[in-house]
Design a protein around this motif. Structure first.
Motif, PDB file in Angstrom:
ATOM      1  N   LEU A  94      10.498   8.175  -9.518  1.00  0.00           N
ATOM      2  CA  LEU A  94      10.310   8.856  -8.114  1.00  0.00           C
ATOM      3  C   LEU A  94      11.445   9.261  -7.560  1.00  0.00           C
ATOM      4  O   LEU A  94      12.417   8.479  -7.269  1.00  0.00           O
ATOM      5  N   GLN A  95      11.622  10.620  -7.354  1.00  0.00           N
ATOM      6  CA  GLN A  95      12.871  11.241  -6.799  1.00  0.00           C
ATOM      7  C   GLN A  95      12.372  12.273  -5.552  1.00  0.00           C
ATOM      8  O   GLN A  95      11.534  12.996  -5.763  1.00  0.00           O
ATOM      9  N   GLY A  96      13.138  11.955  -4.435  1.00  0.00           N
ATOM     10  CA  GLY A  96      12.722  12.727  -3.284  1.00  0.00           C
ATOM     11  C   GLY A  96      12.526  12.098  -2.024  1.00  0.00           C
ATOM     12  O   GLY A  96      12.711  10.975  -2.006  1.00  0.00           O
ATOM     13  N   ALA A  97      11.565  12.891  -1.269  1.00  0.00           N
ATOM     14  CA  ALA A  97      11.246  12.411   0.073  1.00  0.00           C
ATOM     15  C   ALA A  97       9.673  12.607   0.333  1.00  0.00           C
ATOM     16  O   ALA A  97       9.165  13.312   0.067  1.00  0.00           O
ATOM     17  N   LYS A  98       9.196  11.478   1.044  1.00  0.00           N
ATOM     18  CA  LYS A  98       7.821  11.562   1.351  1.00  0.00           C
ATOM     19  C   LYS A  98       7.551  11.226   2.953  1.00  0.00           C
ATOM     20  O   LYS A  98       7.964  10.376   3.641  1.00  0.00           O
ATOM     21  N   PRO A  99       6.959  12.276   3.642  1.00  0.00           N
ATOM     22  CA  PRO A  99       6.709  12.173   4.995  1.00  0.00           C
ATOM     23  C   PRO A  99       5.538  11.399   5.600  1.00  0.00           C
ATOM     24  O   PRO A  99       4.622  11.074   4.533  1.00  0.00           O
ATOM     25  N   TRP A 100       5.391  11.094   6.721  1.00  0.00           N
ATOM     26  CA  TRP A 100       4.298  10.592   7.385  1.00  0.00           C
ATOM     27  C   TRP A 100       3.876   9.180   6.629  1.00  0.00           C
ATOM     28  O   TRP A 100       2.814   9.036   6.264  1.00  0.00           O
ATOM     29  N   CYS A 101       4.821   8.360   6.439  1.00  0.00           N
ATOM     30  CA  CYS A 101       4.761   6.919   5.850  1.00  0.00           C
ATOM     31  C   CYS A 101       4.601   6.049   6.975  1.00  0.00           C
ATOM     32  O   CYS A 101       5.384   5.281   7.468  1.00  0.00           O
ATOM     33  N   SER A 102       3.492   5.720   7.215  1.00  0.00           N
ATOM     34  CA  SER A 102       3.083   4.670   8.472  1.00  0.00           C
ATOM     35  C   SER A 102       3.484   3.195   8.023  1.00  0.00           C
ATOM     36  O   SER A 102       3.183   2.762   6.925  1.00  0.00           O
ATOM     37  N   LEU A 103       4.390   2.825   9.013  1.00  0.00           N
ATOM     38  CA  LEU A 103       4.722   1.075   8.852  1.00  0.00           C
ATOM     39  C   LEU A 103       5.448   1.020   7.294  1.00  0.00           C
ATOM     40  O   LEU A 103       5.422  -0.169   6.972  1.00  0.00           O
ATOM     41  N   ALA A 104       5.953   1.979   6.685  1.00  0.00           N
ATOM     42  CA  ALA A 104       6.503   1.837   5.233  1.00  0.00           C
ATOM     43  C   ALA A 104       7.654   0.734   5.289  1.00  0.00           C
ATOM     44  O   ALA A 104       7.570  -0.151   4.301  1.00  0.00           O
ATOM     45  N   ALA A 105       8.529   0.515   6.362  1.00  0.00           N
ATOM     46  CA  ALA A 105       9.435  -0.417   6.180  1.00  0.00           C
ATOM     47  C   ALA A 105       9.009  -1.753   6.374  1.00  0.00           C
ATOM     48  O   ALA A 105       9.734  -2.888   5.773  1.00  0.00           O
ATOM     49  N   GLN A 106       7.757  -1.991   6.659  1.00  0.00           N
ATOM     50  CA  GLN A 106       7.235  -3.350   6.917  1.00  0.00           C
ATOM     51  C   GLN A 106       6.270  -3.764   5.680  1.00  0.00           C
ATOM     52  O   GLN A 106       5.471  -4.875   5.849  1.00  0.00           O
ATOM     53  N   LEU A 107       5.953  -2.759   4.887  1.00  0.00           N
ATOM     54  CA  LEU A 107       4.995  -2.811   3.869  1.00  0.00           C
ATOM     55  C   LEU A 107       5.579  -3.278   2.654  1.00  0.00           C
ATOM     56  O   LEU A 107       6.912  -3.422   2.187  1.00  0.00           O
ATOM     57  N   ASP A 108       4.948  -3.852   1.609  1.00  0.00           N
ATOM     58  CA  ASP A 108       5.408  -4.296   0.517  1.00  0.00           C
ATOM     59  C   ASP A 108       5.305  -3.287  -0.899  1.00  0.00           C
ATOM     60  O   ASP A 108       5.875  -3.115  -1.639  1.00  0.00           O
ATOM     61  N   HIS A 109       4.174  -2.412  -0.685  1.00  0.00           N
ATOM     62  CA  HIS A 109       3.953  -1.613  -1.925  1.00  0.00           C
ATOM     63  C   HIS A 109       3.063  -0.245  -1.181  1.00  0.00           C
ATOM     64  O   HIS A 109       2.717  -0.483  -0.043  1.00  0.00           O
ATOM     65  N   ALA A 110       3.030   0.569  -2.170  1.00  0.00           N
ATOM     66  CA  ALA A 110       2.349   1.929  -1.564  1.00  0.00           C
ATOM     67  C   ALA A 110       1.738   2.569  -2.908  1.00  0.00           C
ATOM     68  O   ALA A 110       2.283   2.515  -3.868  1.00  0.00           O
ATOM     69  N   VAL A 111       0.514   3.085  -2.526  1.00  0.00           N
ATOM     70  CA  VAL A 111       0.045   4.182  -3.413  1.00  0.00           C
ATOM     71  C   VAL A 111       0.632   5.494  -3.032  1.00  0.00           C
ATOM     72  O   VAL A 111       0.193   5.977  -1.558  1.00  0.00           O
TER      73      VAL A 111
END
Length: 368
Positions: free
Chosen positions: A141-158
């Motif tokens: 993955l390369q680039g930026a994703k907006p509107w990522c709620s709580l991202a810094a406190q999560l472990d994984h994401a889809v």
């Protein structure tokens, strides 16, 4: 936000399940009440909810929505925290063909573990683009994703990302991996203050594909997940309605009998919520019966999301007009609930979603 010993337990929101089944949600709702404002506790709540929640389309969809609505009725931000985790569980199960995130040990997804707290990041924004580039070991993955709620406190994401051929696909990613960085979201919102949404940057981050190009949007679970968000909105509206009824009862106990306008508005709220819960019950039964697995599923999702969002905004307006500025100024729980729900509902795109539904209706996708 802890209850006093003599206060009643949080009430579940019933769509169609038997009362004894809903009674089993009491520990989860008690935990939601205790976790208000505490993000680590909310993420633990999300994992606990995943252990109790069925997957959509497997025979107990209404109960899944009751869990989402009931937690949101306790605290809108709590519902906003658990919904993506449960949606991620459904996405992983649909992609791999096996249950996921239910508390049992699962194999790694080619290096991305399925434990921990998950988010779902599928939003797009002008000037920000996330691309998935083929690599020897899979995709990066390369680039930026907006509107990522709580991202810094999560472990994984889809996450969804653009492919070289112009399509988009979904990927599982470890948010602790090297190359993942989190932008300060500068979250100034008065609603959902504990659920900040910001931009996540990915620099050659390994990711596991979930389905092929377009699978994320083609699968009926995409529509079912959208309906699950509407179940959360319903729960928030129920909380506003319950608070309004309680305030009228308190006023009556103090000698101030509700006038005809207050009673008329309470009656409108009652028939609106009764109609909505009946609609969700019928739709959940149709999903479990295998009737909403084609393109018509998205039409139904747009109907449900539009109906619930419109009703929730109407209920907020009626209650706010009746109760006036007092609780907005001095009642922390009421003010938080109203602000949280107002922001959460904005995930619905109002007339733009209706225009999308109108286009599908014009093609013949309607029940009338």
């Amino acid at each position: 936000m802890n209850r006093t010993p003599d206060s009643p337990p949080p009430l579940a929101v019933r769509i169609s399940s038997a009362p004894e089944q809903l009674a089993g949600l009491t520990p989860l709702l008690e935990a939601a009440h205790s976790a208000v404002g505490d993000v680590p506790a909310l993420l633990e709540l999300a994992k606990a909810a995943a252990e109790a929640a069925p997957l959509p389309g497997e025979g107990r969809t209404a109960f899944l929505w009751e869990i989402l609505a009931s937690v949101t009725a306790v605290d809108v931000a709590a519902g906003r925290a658990i919904e993506p985790h449960l949606d991620a569980a459904a996405i992983l199960a649909q992609a791999t063909g096996q249950p996921a995130l239910d508390g049992r040990d699962r194999p790694d997804l080619d290096g991305v573990r399925s434990d921990g707290a998950w988010g779902v990041f599928a939003a797009e924004a002008a000037g920000q683009r996330l691309e998935a580039k083929p690599a020897d070991s899979g995709f990066l993955l390369q680039g930026a994703k907006p509107w990522c709620s709580l991202a810094a406190q999560l472990d994984h994401a889809v996450v969804t990302a653009h492919l070289g051929d112009g399509g988009r696909a979904a990927f599982a990613v470890d948010l602790h991996a090297q190359g993942v960085s989190f932008e300060d979201p500068q979250w100034t919102s008065r609603g959902l203050r504990e659920i900040p949404s910001g931009t996540v940057h990915f620099a050659a981050v390994p990711a596991v594909p979930l389905g092929d190009a377009g699978w994320y949007y083609r699968r009926p679970g995409f529509a079912w997940g959208g309906m699950g968000v509407a179940a959360c909105w319903l729960g928030g509206a129920v909380a506003v309605a319950r608070g309004f009824r309680a305030s009228l009862l308190t006023a009556a106990d103090g000698g101030r009998t509700p006038d005809q306008l207050a009673l008329a508005h309470l009656g409108e709220i009652d028939r609106t919520l009764t109609a909505l819960t009946g609609y969700l019950a019928r739709t959940a039964a149709r999903i479990d019966a295998g009737e909403l697995t084609d393109t018509g599923a998205w039409s139904e999702a747009l109907r449900i999301r539009g109906a619930v969002a419109t009703a929730a905004e109407r209920i907020q307006t009626l209650v706010s007009q009746n109760l006036g500025p007092g609780p907005l100024a001095f009642d922390e729980v009421y003010g938080k609930r109203m602000a949280d729900l107002a922001l959460y509902i904005r995930q619905h795109h109002a007339m733009r979603d209706d225009a999308q539904l109108g286009a599908l209706t014009l093609k013949g996708e309607h029940p009338w």
